[in-house]
Design an enzyme around this catalytic site. Sequence first.
Site, PDB file in Angstrom:
ATOM      1  N   GLY A  18       0.818  -1.217   0.000  1.00  0.00           N
ATOM      2  CA  GLY A  18       0.000   0.000   0.000  1.00  0.00           C
ATOM      3  C   GLY A  18       0.847   1.261   0.000  1.00  0.00           C
ATOM      4  N   GLY A  76       9.503  -3.024   3.194  1.00  0.00           N
ATOM      5  CA  GLY A  76       9.119  -4.426   2.986  1.00  0.00           C
ATOM      6  C   GLY A  76       8.989  -5.196   4.292  1.00  0.00           C
ATOM      7  N   GLY A  77       8.091  -6.161   4.290  1.00  0.00           N
ATOM      8  CA  GLY A  77       7.934  -7.042   5.447  1.00  0.00           C
ATOM      9  C   GLY A  77       6.482  -7.273   5.791  1.00  0.00           C
ATOM     10  N   ASN A 116       4.004   2.337  15.039  1.00  0.00           N
ATOM     11  CA  ASN A 116       3.456   2.741  16.346  1.00  0.00           C
ATOM     12  C   ASN A 116       3.253   1.531  17.250  1.00  0.00           C
ATOM     13  OD1 ASN A 116       0.289   2.049  16.546  1.00  0.00           O
ATOM     14  ND2 ASN A 116       0.785   2.497  14.405  1.00  0.00           N
ATOM     15  N   HIS A 117       3.268   0.317  16.695  1.00  0.00           N
ATOM     16  CA  HIS A 117       3.056  -0.873  17.532  1.00  0.00           C
ATOM     17  C   HIS A 117       4.299  -1.254  18.343  1.00  0.00           C
ATOM     18  CE1 HIS A 117      -0.991  -1.265  16.161  1.00  0.00           C
ATOM     19  NE2 HIS A 117      -0.550  -0.982  14.934  1.00  0.00           N
ATOM     20  N   TYR A 140       4.586  -8.521  15.982  1.00  0.00           N
ATOM     21  CA  TYR A 140       4.884  -7.523  14.944  1.00  0.00           C
ATOM     22  C   TYR A 140       5.607  -6.317  15.566  1.00  0.00           C
ATOM     23  CZ  TYR A 140       3.713  -3.622  11.773  1.00  0.00           C
ATOM     24  OH  TYR A 140       3.753  -2.509  10.976  1.00  0.00           O
ATOM     25  N   SER A 169      -0.873   5.545  11.267  1.00  0.00           N
ATOM     26  CA  SER A 169      -1.804   4.887  10.339  1.00  0.00           C
ATOM     27  C   SER A 169      -1.760   5.663   9.040  1.00  0.00           C
ATOM     28  CB  SER A 169      -3.227   4.902  10.906  1.00  0.00           C
ATOM     29  OG  SER A 169      -3.263   4.342  12.201  1.00  0.00           O
ATOM     30  N   SER A 170      -1.065   5.105   8.046  1.00  0.00           N
ATOM     31  CA  SER A 170      -0.907   5.834   6.789  1.00  0.00           C
ATOM     32  C   SER A 170      -1.783   5.211   5.716  1.00  0.00           C
ATOM     33  CB  SER A 170       0.568   5.856   6.357  1.00  0.00           C
ATOM     34  OG  SER A 170       0.753   6.811   5.339  1.00  0.00           O
ATOM     35  N   ARG A 178      -9.774   5.983  16.229  1.00  0.00           N
ATOM     36  CA  ARG A 178      -8.367   5.895  16.657  1.00  0.00           C
ATOM     37  C   ARG A 178      -7.436   6.576  15.660  1.00  0.00           C
ATOM     38  NH1 ARG A 178      -4.668   2.317  14.862  1.00  0.00           N
ATOM     39  NH2 ARG A 178      -2.760   2.142  16.088  1.00  0.00           N
TER      40      ARG A 178
HETATM   41  P1  NAI Z   1       1.836  -3.808   2.986  1.00  0.00           P
HETATM   42  O1  NAI Z   1       1.581  -5.083   3.692  1.00  0.00           O
HETATM   43  O2  NAI Z   1       0.791  -3.282   2.075  1.00  0.00           O
HETATM   44  O3  NAI Z   1       3.200  -3.911   2.159  1.00  0.00           O
HETATM   45  C1  NAI Z   1       4.303  -4.661   2.621  1.00  0.00           C
HETATM   46  C2  NAI Z   1       5.021  -5.244   1.430  1.00  0.00           C
HETATM   47  O4  NAI Z   1       6.113  -6.026   1.911  1.00  0.00           O
HETATM   48  C3  NAI Z   1       4.139  -6.162   0.582  1.00  0.00           C
HETATM   49  O5  NAI Z   1       4.117  -5.744  -0.771  1.00  0.00           O
HETATM   50  C4  NAI Z   1       4.763  -7.533   0.741  1.00  0.00           C
HETATM   51  O6  NAI Z   1       4.718  -8.329  -0.451  1.00  0.00           O
HETATM   52  C5  NAI Z   1       6.192  -7.193   1.114  1.00  0.00           C
HETATM   53  N1  NAI Z   1       6.807  -8.280   1.855  1.00  0.00           N
HETATM   54  C6  NAI Z   1       6.271  -9.009   2.859  1.00  0.00           C
HETATM   55  N2  NAI Z   1       7.107  -9.976   3.240  1.00  0.00           N
HETATM   56  C7  NAI Z   1       8.199  -9.871   2.445  1.00  0.00           C
HETATM   57  C8  NAI Z   1       9.403 -10.588   2.347  1.00  0.00           C
HETATM   58  N3  NAI Z   1       9.657 -11.648   3.129  1.00  0.00           N
HETATM   59  N4  NAI Z   1      10.310 -10.213   1.437  1.00  0.00           N
HETATM   60  C9  NAI Z   1      10.067  -9.147   0.623  1.00  0.00           C
HETATM   61  N5  NAI Z   1       8.946  -8.421   0.667  1.00  0.00           N
HETATM   62  C10 NAI Z   1       8.016  -8.790   1.580  1.00  0.00           C
HETATM   63  O7  NAI Z   1       2.187  -2.728   4.112  1.00  0.00           O
HETATM   64  P2  NAI Z   1       2.156  -1.142   4.004  1.00  0.00           P
HETATM   65  O8  NAI Z   1       0.938  -0.636   4.638  1.00  0.00           O
HETATM   66  O9  NAI Z   1       2.503  -0.703   2.645  1.00  0.00           O
HETATM   67  O10 NAI Z   1       3.364  -0.778   5.000  1.00  0.00           O
HETATM   68  C11 NAI Z   1       4.676  -0.638   4.528  1.00  0.00           C
HETATM   69  C12 NAI Z   1       5.620  -0.678   5.738  1.00  0.00           C
HETATM   70  O11 NAI Z   1       5.267   0.344   6.642  1.00  0.00           O
HETATM   71  C13 NAI Z   1       5.585  -1.986   6.501  1.00  0.00           C
HETATM   72  O12 NAI Z   1       6.898  -2.288   6.936  1.00  0.00           O
HETATM   73  C14 NAI Z   1       4.706  -1.694   7.685  1.00  0.00           C
HETATM   74  O13 NAI Z   1       5.044  -2.492   8.797  1.00  0.00           O
HETATM   75  C15 NAI Z   1       5.023  -0.226   7.919  1.00  0.00           C
HETATM   76  N6  NAI Z   1       3.916   0.481   8.552  1.00  0.00           N
HETATM   77  C16 NAI Z   1       2.784   0.791   7.828  1.00  0.00           C
HETATM   78  C17 NAI Z   1       1.755   1.469   8.436  1.00  0.00           C
HETATM   79  C18 NAI Z   1       0.536   1.906   7.663  1.00  0.00           C
HETATM   80  O14 NAI Z   1      -0.314   2.557   8.265  1.00  0.00           O
HETATM   81  N7  NAI Z   1       0.396   1.603   6.381  1.00  0.00           N
HETATM   82  C19 NAI Z   1       1.803   1.805   9.869  1.00  0.00           C
HETATM   83  C20 NAI Z   1       3.017   1.411  10.522  1.00  0.00           C
HETATM   84  C21 NAI Z   1       4.035   0.785   9.883  1.00  0.00           C
HETATM   85  C1  15L Z   2       0.658  -0.717  11.348  1.00  0.00           C
HETATM   86  O1  15L Z   2       1.778  -0.919  11.777  1.00  0.00           O
HETATM   87  C2  15L Z   2       0.136  -1.450  10.152  1.00  0.00           C
HETATM   88  O2  15L Z   2       1.167  -1.710   9.229  1.00  0.00           O
HETATM   89  C3  15L Z   2      -1.004  -0.748   9.483  1.00  0.00           C
HETATM   90  O3  15L Z   2      -1.648  -1.671   8.595  1.00  0.00           O
HETATM   91  C4  15L Z   2      -2.011  -0.201  10.480  1.00  0.00           C
HETATM   92  O4  15L Z   2      -2.596  -1.253  11.169  1.00  0.00           O
HETATM   93  C5  15L Z   2      -1.294   0.711  11.443  1.00  0.00           C
HETATM   94  O5  15L Z   2      -0.175   0.072  12.054  1.00  0.00           O
HETATM   95  C6  15L Z   2      -2.193   1.225  12.577  1.00  0.00           C
HETATM   96  O6  15L Z   2      -1.817   1.092  13.737  1.00  0.00           O
HETATM   97  O7  15L Z   2      -3.240   1.790  12.261  1.00  0.00           O
END
Ligand code: NAI
Ligand code: 15L
Length: 269
Positions: A18, A76-77, A116-117, A140, A169-170, A178
């Site tokens: 995302g 990633g992750g 934030n977790h 996590y 929360s992006s 929340r």
């Molecule tokens: P998402 O789940 O949409 O994207 C994560 C990407 O990492 C996915 O495309 C997935 O295929 C890839 N991935 C997962 N396991 C992998 C592996 N073993 N090797 C390579 N790639 C792998 O998550 P989002 O929302 O885009 O978040 C991006 C980052 O920001 C994450 O690290 C997440 O923990 C962190 N984050 C996001 C928040 C949000 O509100 N969207 C809030 C807090 C942290």
């Molecule tokens: C995160 O760390 C997650 O990646 C995201 O999907 C949301 O759940 C966010 O925190 C949140 O706390 O809203």
Amino acid sequence: MKTTKSHPKLLLTGAAGGLGQALRERLKANCDVLRLSDRVAFGEAGHNEEIVLADLADADAVNTMVAGVDAIIHLGGVSVEGPFEPIMQANILGVYHLYEAARKHGVKRVVFASSNHVTGFYRQSETINADQPPRPDGFYGVSKAFGEDLSRFYFDRYGIETACVRIGSSFAEPRDRRMLASWLSFDDLHRLITACLTTPVLGHSIIFGMSDNAVTWWDNSKARHVGYVPQDSSDVFRDAVYARTAAPDLNDPAVQFQGGGFVKAGPFQ
Ligand code: NAI
Ligand code: 15L
């Protein structure tokens, strides 16, 4: 903040996710070439783009992914709470592989998507800063706390600067009450990453990734040197969010703690 091309070649991991999709176009202003990586295929490289697929659990693949870049934005992750094993592979082993590759290839600046977790078990009635100890709300959050500690070690030992961005929360809009406190707009996320890439001295910094929300649990005064100035706010969504959501149950841990529903997830076996 002016977007300057601080690093000719940037690596963005998690590019299929995302936030990766939201940042792909925006980050082109920050570099000459944007290298995009994920575990899963997500189409063709565009103008001034490269695609290198890699599973973070695969050390050789990560080494290839990092070779030749000037800075890394590591998204990633596994991004949600769940069973330990996949989180361990992607977020713990994976972040180790990333920093080892950065060390070997001389990459000196990383923006690490923490969460934030890491501090999800602080209460919503508290305001915390970056000096307060982690209180992860699950596996996590623990994995992100590991990434923060590992990156501090690579700074102290090898001088690799990292911004640990504890993203709230992006999403395009806050999805519930929340998120009125935790919301980070995509444009502010890009501003924050730009600040992390361009500030002259980053060091090892922890910064809460949030927009200029009226209600907040996080104090970013320890990260003024980064120069991040949010320009968006969740406040414009407040009335609509209140109208479509029920009043909170104050006895619910998801309402009491900053981590929301994550604090109640599991056990997973
Ligand atoms: P998402 O789940 O949409 O994207 C994560 C990407 O990492 C996915 O495309 C997935 O295929 C890839 N991935 C997962 N396991 C992998 C592996 N073993 N090797 C390579 N790639 C792998 O998550 P989002 O929302 O885009 O978040 C991006 C980052 O920001 C994450 O690290 C997440 O923990 C962190 N984050 C996001 C928040 C949000 O509100 N969207 C809030 C807090 C942290
Ligand atoms: C995160 O760390 C997650 O990646 C995201 O999907 C949301 O759940 C966010 O925190 C949140 O706390 O809203």
